[in-house]
Design an enzyme around this catalytic site. Sequence first.
Site, PDB file in Angstrom:
ATOM      1  N   PRO A 109     -22.296  21.555   2.651  1.00 33.15           N
ATOM      2  CA  PRO A 109     -21.705  22.681   2.282  1.00 33.15           C
ATOM      3  C   PRO A 109     -20.609  22.756   1.896  1.00 33.15           C
ATOM      4  O   PRO A 109     -19.725  21.572   1.254  1.00 33.15           O
ATOM      5  CB  PRO A 109     -21.333  23.670   3.848  1.00 33.15           C
ATOM      6  CG  PRO A 109     -21.419  22.800   4.391  1.00 33.15           C
ATOM      7  CD  PRO A 109     -21.956  21.085   3.806  1.00 33.15           C
ATOM      8  N   ALA A 126     -18.282  24.006  18.605  1.00 32.04           N
ATOM      9  CA  ALA A 126     -17.960  24.613  17.286  1.00 32.04           C
ATOM     10  C   ALA A 126     -17.872  24.513  15.899  1.00 32.04           C
ATOM     11  O   ALA A 126     -19.193  23.611  15.959  1.00 32.04           O
ATOM     12  CB  ALA A 126     -16.076  24.600  16.904  1.00 32.04           C
ATOM     13  N   GLY A 127     -17.709  25.578  15.138  1.00 34.76           N
ATOM     14  CA  GLY A 127     -17.852  26.222  13.575  1.00 34.76           C
ATOM     15  C   GLY A 127     -19.780  25.879  13.359  1.00 34.76           C
ATOM     16  O   GLY A 127     -20.410  26.259  14.048  1.00 34.76           O
ATOM     17  N   TYR A 179     -12.093  10.697   3.703  1.00 31.85           N
ATOM     18  CA  TYR A 179     -12.880  12.399   3.755  1.00 31.85           C
ATOM     19  C   TYR A 179     -13.871  11.917   3.446  1.00 31.85           C
ATOM     20  O   TYR A 179     -15.236  11.994   3.591  1.00 31.85           O
ATOM     21  CB  TYR A 179     -12.465  13.962   4.300  1.00 31.85           C
ATOM     22  CG  TYR A 179     -12.769  14.115   4.293  1.00 31.85           C
ATOM     23  CD1 TYR A 179     -14.160  14.565   5.540  1.00 31.85           C
ATOM     24  CD2 TYR A 179     -13.946  15.340   4.039  1.00 31.85           C
ATOM     25  CE1 TYR A 179     -14.757  15.301   6.313  1.00 31.85           C
ATOM     26  CE2 TYR A 179     -15.024  16.441   3.638  1.00 31.85           C
ATOM     27  CZ  TYR A 179     -15.042  16.275   5.115  1.00 31.85           C
ATOM     28  OH  TYR A 179     -16.210  17.203   5.287  1.00 31.85           O
ATOM     29  N   ASP A 234     -19.153  11.084  22.939  1.00 32.49           N
ATOM     30  CA  ASP A 234     -19.152  10.901  21.882  1.00 32.49           C
ATOM     31  C   ASP A 234     -19.743  10.054  21.244  1.00 32.49           C
ATOM     32  O   ASP A 234     -20.380   9.554  21.418  1.00 32.49           O
ATOM     33  CB  ASP A 234     -17.314  10.144  21.903  1.00 32.49           C
ATOM     34  CG  ASP A 234     -16.599  10.256  20.771  1.00 32.49           C
ATOM     35  OD1 ASP A 234     -17.130  10.013  19.471  1.00 32.49           O
ATOM     36  OD2 ASP A 234     -15.107   9.456  20.637  1.00 32.49           O
ATOM     37  N   GLY A 277     -21.768  18.170  17.960  1.00 34.41           N
ATOM     38  CA  GLY A 277     -20.862  18.837  17.314  1.00 34.41           C
ATOM     39  C   GLY A 277     -20.999  20.010  18.064  1.00 34.41           C
ATOM     40  O   GLY A 277     -20.509  21.206  16.833  1.00 34.41           O
ATOM     41  N   PHE A 293     -12.395  23.556  11.287  1.00 32.42           N
ATOM     42  CA  PHE A 293     -12.105  22.001  10.631  1.00 32.42           C
ATOM     43  C   PHE A 293     -10.508  22.063   9.886  1.00 32.42           C
ATOM     44  O   PHE A 293     -10.007  20.940  10.492  1.00 32.42           O
ATOM     45  CB  PHE A 293     -12.762  22.371   9.574  1.00 32.42           C
ATOM     46  CG  PHE A 293     -13.583  21.120   8.457  1.00 32.42           C
ATOM     47  CD1 PHE A 293     -13.834  20.521   8.684  1.00 32.42           C
ATOM     48  CD2 PHE A 293     -12.661  21.364   7.219  1.00 32.42           C
ATOM     49  CE1 PHE A 293     -14.420  19.450   7.800  1.00 32.42           C
ATOM     50  CE2 PHE A 293     -12.054  20.213   6.617  1.00 32.42           C
ATOM     51  CZ  PHE A 293     -12.735  19.246   7.016  1.00 32.42           C
TER      52      PHE A 293
HETATM   53  N1  NAP Z   1     -15.696  23.839   7.426  1.00 34.01           N
HETATM   54  C1  NAP Z   1     -15.713  23.186   6.744  1.00 34.01           C
HETATM   55  O1  NAP Z   1     -15.523  23.698   5.406  1.00 34.01           O
HETATM   56  C2  NAP Z   1     -17.503  22.535   5.814  1.00 34.01           C
HETATM   57  C3  NAP Z   1     -17.245  21.530   4.736  1.00 34.01           C
HETATM   58  C4  NAP Z   1     -18.438  20.714   4.501  1.00 34.01           C
HETATM   59  C5  NAP Z   1     -18.737  20.621   5.220  1.00 34.01           C
HETATM   60  N2  NAP Z   1     -18.272  20.294   7.247  1.00 34.01           N
HETATM   61  C6  NAP Z   1     -18.504  19.165   7.815  1.00 34.01           C
HETATM   62  O2  NAP Z   1     -19.211  19.707   9.143  1.00 34.01           O
HETATM   63  C7  NAP Z   1     -19.363  19.342   9.787  1.00 34.01           C
HETATM   64  C8  NAP Z   1     -19.032  20.543  10.888  1.00 34.01           C
HETATM   65  O3  NAP Z   1     -17.646  20.585  11.342  1.00 34.01           O
HETATM   66  P1  NAP Z   1     -17.546  22.423  10.797  1.00 34.01           P
HETATM   67  O4  NAP Z   1     -16.377  22.048  10.107  1.00 34.01           O
HETATM   68  O5  NAP Z   1     -17.754  22.708  12.322  1.00 34.01           O
HETATM   69  O6  NAP Z   1     -15.370  21.836  11.807  1.00 34.01           O
HETATM   70  P2  NAP Z   1     -15.303  22.359  13.897  1.00 34.01           P
HETATM   71  O7  NAP Z   1     -15.294  23.838  14.171  1.00 34.01           O
HETATM   72  O8  NAP Z   1     -13.980  21.317  13.865  1.00 34.01           O
HETATM   73  O9  NAP Z   1     -16.420  21.692  14.892  1.00 34.01           O
HETATM   74  C9  NAP Z   1     -16.388  19.812  14.529  1.00 34.01           C
HETATM   75  C10 NAP Z   1     -17.537  19.886  15.998  1.00 34.01           C
HETATM   76  O10 NAP Z   1     -17.524  18.675  15.984  1.00 34.01           O
HETATM   77  C11 NAP Z   1     -17.899  17.970  17.035  1.00 34.01           C
HETATM   78  N3  NAP Z   1     -17.119  17.005  17.462  1.00 34.01           N
HETATM   79  C12 NAP Z   1     -15.637  15.644  16.636  1.00 34.01           C
HETATM   80  N4  NAP Z   1     -15.744  14.764  16.976  1.00 34.01           N
HETATM   81  C13 NAP Z   1     -16.759  14.192  17.661  1.00 34.01           C
HETATM   82  C14 NAP Z   1     -17.351  13.002  18.143  1.00 34.01           C
HETATM   83  N5  NAP Z   1     -16.371  11.901  17.737  1.00 34.01           N
HETATM   84  N6  NAP Z   1     -18.555  13.640  19.326  1.00 34.01           N
HETATM   85  C15 NAP Z   1     -19.042  14.383  19.101  1.00 34.01           C
HETATM   86  N7  NAP Z   1     -18.671  15.588  18.939  1.00 34.01           N
HETATM   87  C16 NAP Z   1     -17.763  15.351  18.190  1.00 34.01           C
HETATM   88  C17 NAP Z   1     -16.293  18.921  18.381  1.00 34.01           C
HETATM   89  O11 NAP Z   1     -16.815  18.980  18.940  1.00 34.01           O
HETATM   90  P3  NAP Z   1     -15.390  18.105  19.994  1.00 34.01           P
HETATM   91  O12 NAP Z   1     -13.482  18.410  19.627  1.00 34.01           O
HETATM   92  O13 NAP Z   1     -16.053  19.095  21.013  1.00 34.01           O
HETATM   93  O14 NAP Z   1     -16.309  16.706  20.701  1.00 34.01           O
HETATM   94  C18 NAP Z   1     -16.957  20.037  16.922  1.00 34.01           C
HETATM   95  O15 NAP Z   1     -17.869  20.869  18.020  1.00 34.01           O
HETATM   96  C19 NAP Z   1     -18.837  18.063  10.019  1.00 34.01           C
HETATM   97  O16 NAP Z   1     -19.590  17.230   9.796  1.00 34.01           O
HETATM   98  C20 NAP Z   1     -17.706  18.335   8.590  1.00 34.01           C
HETATM   99  O17 NAP Z   1     -17.170  17.910   7.681  1.00 34.01           O
HETATM  100  C21 NAP Z   1     -17.550  21.309   7.352  1.00 34.01           C
END
Ligand code: NAP
Length: 258
Positions: free
Chosen positions: A188, A16-17, A158, A65, A13, A195
Amino acid sequence: MNRVRGRTAVVTGATAGIGEACARALAGRGVRVVLNARRRERLERLAAEIAETEGAPEPLVRVFDVRDRAAVADFADELEAAGTAVDILVNNAGLARGLDTVQEGRHEDWDEMIDTNVKGVLNMTRALLPGMIARDRGHVVNIGSIAGHLVYPKGNVYCATKYAVKALTQAANLDLVGTKVRMSSVDPGLVETEFSLVRFRGDDDRARTVYQGVESLLAEDVADAVCYVVNTPPHVNVLHMVVMPTVQRSPHVIAREE
Ligand SMILES: NC(=O)c1ccc[n+]([C@@H]2O[C@H](COP(=O)([O-])OP(=O)(O)OC[C@H]3O[C@@H](n4cnc5c(N)ncnc54)[C@H](OP(=O)(O)O)[C@@H]3O)[C@@H](O)[C@H]2O)c1
């Protein structure tokens, strides 16, 4: 002290993010990063930027994926055939879809979250952990969430996936006892990334309200925590690191400026 320079890290992943920030932060510490996600163009752009960073080894880009077991197995086989030993796996790829009560939830949203957040973590771990155990060296860092410690309204599935990540982190540590391989989670609170845009299927206005009036964590803050965890000496194993913005003390207890 930099204990990670010269190591190899797979970051899922990374388009992004948090994943993107982890890739940059690790590369900045001299780690060779293998970047994974599904959007090739973004990964290639990031790889090109990292390649120009002083002291950062040339990254690898692998588009697949994490839900696709065959693709994950091919990836692990390819690394092994090339003699690339993975020292660090950051299981970051994940998502939330929708915000509904259980009684109104959509099956396709449940499948996507469970298949990515739980089975994706398992697929990657199952593929790369045996090599770490054989070398008696390695660290898996799962990106969990505070949603894996406390549930919030309409967070049902979730939250369940993140509780599963917490349980798997603890359970795998039992399986790894006696080895030098470590597994940690970084959990986090609110982080401003794509997200919410993904959760609300591109509804920008709705996504923006999540972060309105809140000094959220930045993806870089979470990457800092990941770097701390992987940089600890080999005899130290951080089980869970929970990191929240100061304005947030629980998933839904947030001091929001009007
Ligand atoms: N943002 C928050 O508030 C928060 C808080 C706690 C935990 N988290 C966790 O942090 C992690 C990252 O989230 P983020 O906030 O950085 O969100 P994000 O900006 O939406 O990034 C998510 C990343 O996951 C990738 N991804 C999604 N499905 C995938 C798949 N099937 N195979 C490979 N890559 C995949 C996306 O890339 P592609 O679409 O290009 O594949 C993207 O790079 C997640 O596990 C989320 O649950 C987030």
